[in-house]
Structures are given as C-alpha cells and as structure tokens.
Scaffold this motif. Structure first.
Motif, mmCIF file in Angstrom:
data_model
loop_
_atom_site.group_PDB
_atom_site.id
_atom_site.type_symbol
_atom_site.label_atom_id
_atom_site.label_comp_id
_atom_site.label_asym_id
_atom_site.label_seq_id
_atom_site.Cartn_x
_atom_site.Cartn_y
_atom_site.Cartn_z
ATOM 1 N N ASN A 100 20.599 -21.930 17.789
ATOM 2 C CA ASN A 100 21.346 -22.858 16.945
ATOM 3 C C ASN A 100 20.776 -22.851 15.533
ATOM 4 O OD1 ASN A 100 23.223 -25.422 16.907
ATOM 5 N ND2 ASN A 100 21.358 -26.018 15.838
ATOM 6 N N HIS B 226 27.380 -24.248 10.726
ATOM 7 C CA HIS B 226 26.758 -24.423 12.033
ATOM 8 C C HIS B 226 27.053 -23.162 12.845
ATOM 9 C CE1 HIS B 226 26.550 -26.726 16.116
ATOM 10 N NE2 HIS B 226 25.448 -26.029 15.874
ATOM 11 N N ASN C 57 16.804 -28.147 12.636
ATOM 12 C CA ASN C 57 18.159 -27.604 12.785
ATOM 13 C C ASN C 57 18.174 -26.125 13.142
ATOM 14 O OD1 ASN C 57 19.333 -30.046 12.276
ATOM 15 N ND2 ASN C 57 19.819 -29.604 10.151
ATOM 16 N N GLN D 115 21.769 -24.732 11.716
ATOM 17 C CA GLN D 115 22.616 -25.587 10.884
ATOM 18 C C GLN D 115 22.010 -25.629 9.494
ATOM 19 O OE1 GLN D 115 22.536 -28.956 13.855
ATOM 20 N NE2 GLN D 115 24.591 -29.213 13.026
#
Length: 186
Positions: free
Chosen positions: A70, A112, A154, A72
């Motif tokens: 992930n 994202h 993030n 972001q």
C-alpha cells in the motif's frame, strides 16, 4: 568574475558549476531532497520536456522497490500552467485510485496505489500516469512536480510493516519544440 550555472539532469540531480578564470568546481546534489532518506524505495517524476498545446502524459514512477502493498501520497504541481484531466494506471500495482479532476484543490493530486491480492508489489516502473492539458502560451515555461504530505505510515508491506520511502520531484519544461526523450502527448 565567478558565475554559477545550474543544470537539471535526467537522473534527478542538479549540477552546479562555479567558474572563475583559474578554477572550475562542480558539485552534484539531489534536486529535491527525499522526505525520508532511510529507505531506498523512491517515488519520482523524471525531468522532461513537452510540446505546448494538447494533453501530456506524466509518469509517476518507483525505483528500488523493497516490496510495498500500500502506498498513499500526494503530488503537488503548479495548476496555473497545467490543468489535470485524468489518469491511467501504471504497471506496478494492480489498483490505483487518484483524485478526480473535479476534486483537485490548489494543485494537489492524491494517489492511493495498492494490490488487491495479498502480495507486495516488488517491481520498479510506472505507478500511475497523470494526464494534463499543457496550454499553448507565447512563451516557454516549467512546471515542478513534487511530493506533498509525506506520512511514513502510508507506505507498508503485506505484514503491515512500514516501508521507508522518499520522493524526488521533477521539472517538466514546456515549449514550442520537443527534444528526443520527451513525454508523449496523447
């Protein structure tokens, strides 16, 4: 008398040369220091040139990928010159969500990128392609793309461990002629 010359290089560095009648000293430094120099995973926009008028495709890329599930982050640009019109997913993550053109405020685009399967993305390449209209003006201009709002939590792998990352910004030069290696118009 000494004079300074700054040159923006393709490898995201700026070379500054100081010249006098007797000596020349050259130093090289990152154009925009990373937000977190601890990690080798780097998100970046490569310096390039484009033609005025039409839509320009600007890749946001990753290198030194240590395995990310992930990511972001935000990209900031000068919206006085470029108008954001959309995006295309890149080849690193299987899912990419990007701010809609109608929701961009003050030149900030939120990105994202993640994998829908339970695996880390480990390849290097293009995360996303941002599409911009480059207006046809009477003069050449440059637009800086830089990371914005870096938050270490993030960026993590499938085990929920943070992956230290950095972002290196890039300049897009816009003019009436386009040299070899320029980003394509779509």
């Amino acid at each position: 008398a000494p004079y300074l010359v700054d040159v923006k290089n393709e490898d995201q560095t700026t070379t500054t040369t100081t010249t006098t009648t007797t000596t020349t000293t050259t130093t090289t430094s990152l154009a925009y220091p990373s937000k977190n120099s601890a990690g080798s995973t780097t998100f970046y926009v490569k310096n390039s040139s484009v033609l005025q008028g039409g839509t320009v495709k600007v890749p946001v890329s990753i290198k030194g990928n240590e395995g990310i599930y992930n990511a972001q982050f935000s990209i900031r640009y000068n919206n006085r010159y470029f108008s954001y019109v959309g995006f295309e997913a890149g080849n690193v993550f299987d899912k990419v969500d990007v701010t809609s053109p109608d929701d961009v405020e003050e030149g900030v685009i939120n990105i994202h990128a993640y994998n829908s399967s339970a695996t880390n993305a480990t390849s290097n390449g293009d995360v996303v392609y941002l599409l911009f209209d480059a207006p046809d003006l009477d003069e050449s201009y440059e637009v800086l793309f830089e990371g914005s709002g870096y938050i270490p939590s993030n960026f993590y792998n499938i085990d929920a461990s943070n992956v230290p990352c950095s972002f290196v910004g890039g300049w897009i030069s816009v003019g009436n002629s386009s040299p070899d290696g320029a980003y394509p118009q779509v």
